[in-house]
Write a protein that holds these residues in place. Structure first.
Motif, mmCIF file in Angstrom:
data_model
loop_
_atom_site.group_PDB
_atom_site.id
_atom_site.type_symbol
_atom_site.label_atom_id
_atom_site.label_comp_id
_atom_site.label_asym_id
_atom_site.label_seq_id
_atom_site.Cartn_x
_atom_site.Cartn_y
_atom_site.Cartn_z
ATOM 1 N N PRO A 342 40.862 21.434 52.967
ATOM 2 C CA PRO A 342 41.294 21.290 54.367
ATOM 3 C C PRO A 342 41.100 19.861 54.861
ATOM 4 O O PRO A 342 40.240 19.128 54.373
ATOM 5 C CB PRO A 342 40.388 22.270 55.112
ATOM 6 N N LYS A 343 41.905 19.468 55.818
ATOM 7 C CA LYS A 343 41.804 18.138 56.399
ATOM 8 C C LYS A 343 40.502 18.003 57.195
ATOM 9 O O LYS A 343 39.941 18.989 57.679
ATOM 10 C CB LYS A 343 42.989 17.874 57.331
ATOM 11 N N ALA A 344 40.025 16.781 57.309
ATOM 12 C CA ALA A 344 38.820 16.513 58.101
ATOM 13 C C ALA A 344 39.067 16.917 59.557
ATOM 14 O O ALA A 344 40.176 16.787 60.081
ATOM 15 C CB ALA A 344 38.454 15.040 58.016
ATOM 16 N N ASP A 345 38.015 17.395 60.210
ATOM 17 C CA ASP A 345 38.135 17.856 61.597
ATOM 18 C C ASP A 345 36.839 17.538 62.341
ATOM 19 O O ASP A 345 35.972 18.390 62.510
ATOM 20 C CB ASP A 345 38.412 19.361 61.616
ATOM 21 N N PRO A 346 36.669 16.288 62.795
ATOM 22 C CA PRO A 346 35.431 15.881 63.473
ATOM 23 C C PRO A 346 35.115 16.705 64.717
ATOM 24 O O PRO A 346 33.940 16.966 65.009
ATOM 25 C CB PRO A 346 35.687 14.412 63.828
#
Length: 531
Positions: A342-346
């Motif tokens: 999954p893409k990074a999600d800060p």
């Protein structure tokens, strides 16, 4: 792309050996040092490659990574739990001692002794039985169809020489006083070491009594550690050295345009990853006292979501990395395509930190080598910045690999709270990663399990699948067992895989060598033109 395709591509991209014209000196420089000559001290690819010039195992791998006979000329499995190895006759160690079954039995005990970093190359409970001077049986508690693929880097030592020089015990990576075996060698391999000055220079000379026919034309190899990337590249371009590793990403184009040298690049099978201490009740290096934040899966998930591997690829690695969803390179596991990172999600990471009770984050020390992997310190610095966005303050301790490994592999319990490490399974198989890196430590049924599990991650269901995968002979069923295990570890946020890096060797135009895709420095396949 399959492993075979990659091997063929790497071999095509590299320059094949040619018929020797005259003997030459080959000068090689690496960013890291050769800390110890004891072949059981440090299970690290570059160190193993150095040792592989002077020591040999019962089996070896050829230029295409195929398992081939080494000191054992043949073997068979008379029954599923017994392997019989027929040893080569007339093989001598560098000091003239004959190689026999006694040396194999001794090495099997020594490699599993306290202080060895190679204990997991042999299955728990494996018994080595001398049939005669040139025949050894290996008795197993259960079938192990991949036994010999696990033996990469397990080199055979001279029993008599070790006993005479008080070197029966292996030298641990954390040793502060060098042992005799860490400063001297006595192998059976194609080269012997004429002189060894740790941190300065190591000189290899061809062993005239080697049982094989040499494929090189070298009269000596001179290895010099050069930590500075700019100095290393300058030495290559000026002709001071012939081969360097690694070439900094930003210098690849300059080296290729120099007219004096070229860069050999290709995929690497090592996976870089981030680990978190999930075992201790209180972290060794943190401002949080009385508890361990990493025991909370929400914190581990937050760290995972905060780290942007695509940004690392584009900004730090300049495109020369392959972000990974798994703890193994896709070339080594056929079902890796079923996993998508999954893409990074800060923002999601921040919410997880709040839910876990750390709205302002916390402080923790990160251990990182600065001379082992391509741009290793820069990768860790990028991680520091990414975690700062969710309130986590990282005290980055980036050190030369000899100091890094001495710290994190300290006997009596790994001394790290948060770290980056790279791992390439010597067996080229998922079981190695699952057992050595991700298996429960201190398992009374298998004391070798989790031998390099610095995080202390432990899931018994994961271990059960690991054990089933080891003995399963049906490839499709085995892949499904491995897939199930990786699914468990992903749900646990056991580790944070980053990427596989690209190889980058700088090679003088006067040198021809064969490049394997496993990043080993195998200069006994090198030839050099006359000066």
């Amino acid at each position: 792309m399959s492993v075979r395709q990659i091997l063929l591509a790497a071999i095509t991209a590299s320059i094949a050996a040619f018929a020797p014209a005259s003997a030459q000196t080959l000068r090689y420089a690496n960013q890291g040092d050769l800390k110890s000559l004891d072949p059981y001290t440090l299970r690290e690819t570059t160190t193993i490659a150095h040792h592989g010039h002077v020591y040999e195992g019962l089996v070896a791998r050829d230029k295409e990574l195929k398992v081939v006979p080494g000191l054992a000329e043949s073997w068979e499995t008379p029954e599923p739990t017994r392997w019989r190895f027929h040893l080569r006759h007339d093989v001598k160690f560098h000091n003239g001692d004959p190689f026999t079954a006694d040396d194999v039995l001794f090495s099997a005990d020594r490699v599993r002794a306290v202080g060895s970093d190679f204990a997991t190359v042999l299955p728990a409970g494996a018994k080595f039985v001398k049939v005669d001077d040139y025949t050894v049986d290996v008795m197993l508690a259960s079938p192990n169809p991949i036994l010999i693929t696990q033996w990469d880097g397990w080199y055979i030592m001279d029993k008599k020489w070790c006993e005479e020089n008080s070197a029966v015990a292996p030298t641990p990576a954390s040793a502060t006083t060098p042992s005799y075996a860490s400063l001297h060698e006595n192998g059976t391999g194609p080269f012997f070491i004429e002189s060894h000055q740790p941190g300065v220079k190591t000189v290899f000379k061809p062993y005239a009594g080697w049982w094989r026919k040499p494929e090189h034309n070298l009269k000596e190899i001179v290895f010099t550690p050069i930590a500075s990337a700019s100095t290393r590249v300058a030495a290559l371009l000026s002709g001071e050295v012939d081969v360097i590793e690694p070439v900094p990403i930003q210098d690849i184009q300059r080296v290729n345009a120099s007219g004096n040298a070229k860069v050999l690049t290709g995929p690497e099978l090592r996976t870089l990853f981030i680990g978190m201490d999930q075992l201790r009740d209180e972290l060794l290096y943190s401002n949080i006292k009385g508890k361990n934040p990493f025991k909370d899966i929400r914190v581990r998930e937050a760290f995972y979501k905060a780290i942007d591997v695509d940004l690392i690829k584009n900004r730090v690695m300049r495109g020369l990395s392959t972000p990974s969803a798994l703890m193994i390179a896709p070339e080594l596991f056929s079902l890796s395509k079923d996993f998508i990172r999954p893409k990074a999600d800060p923002e999601a990471a921040k919410k997880l930190m709040v839910a876990a009770g750390y709205p302002d984050g916390f402080e923790v020390t990160m251990d990182c080598p600065n001379d082992r992997y391509v741009n290793d310190a820069a990768i860790c610095e990028a991680v520091v910045g990414m975690l700062a966005r969710i309130g986590v303050k990282i005290d980055l301790l980036a050190q030369p690999k000899q100091l890094y490994f001495a710290k994190v592999l300290k006997p009596g319990g790994f001394k790290t709270s948060f770290f980056m490490l790279g791992w390439q399974p010597a067996s080229q198989d998922s079981h190695n990663v699952m057992h050595d890196i991700m298996g429960c430590r201190e398992d009374p049924q298998d004391t070798s399990r989790g031998a390099t599990n610095l995080s202390g991650y432990c899931n018994k269901d994961f271990d059960a699948l690991t054990d089933k995968a080891l003995v399963e002979t049906d490839a499709a069923k085995r892949d499904q067992l491995i897939k199930q295990a990786f699914e468990i570890s992903i749900k646990d946020y056991a580790y944070i895989p980053l990427h596989q890096q690209a190889l980058a060797w700088g090679v003088s135009n006067k040198v021809k060598l064969t490049q394997r895709p496993d990043n080993q420095v195998l200069l006994y396949w090198a030839t050099k033109q006359e000066q």
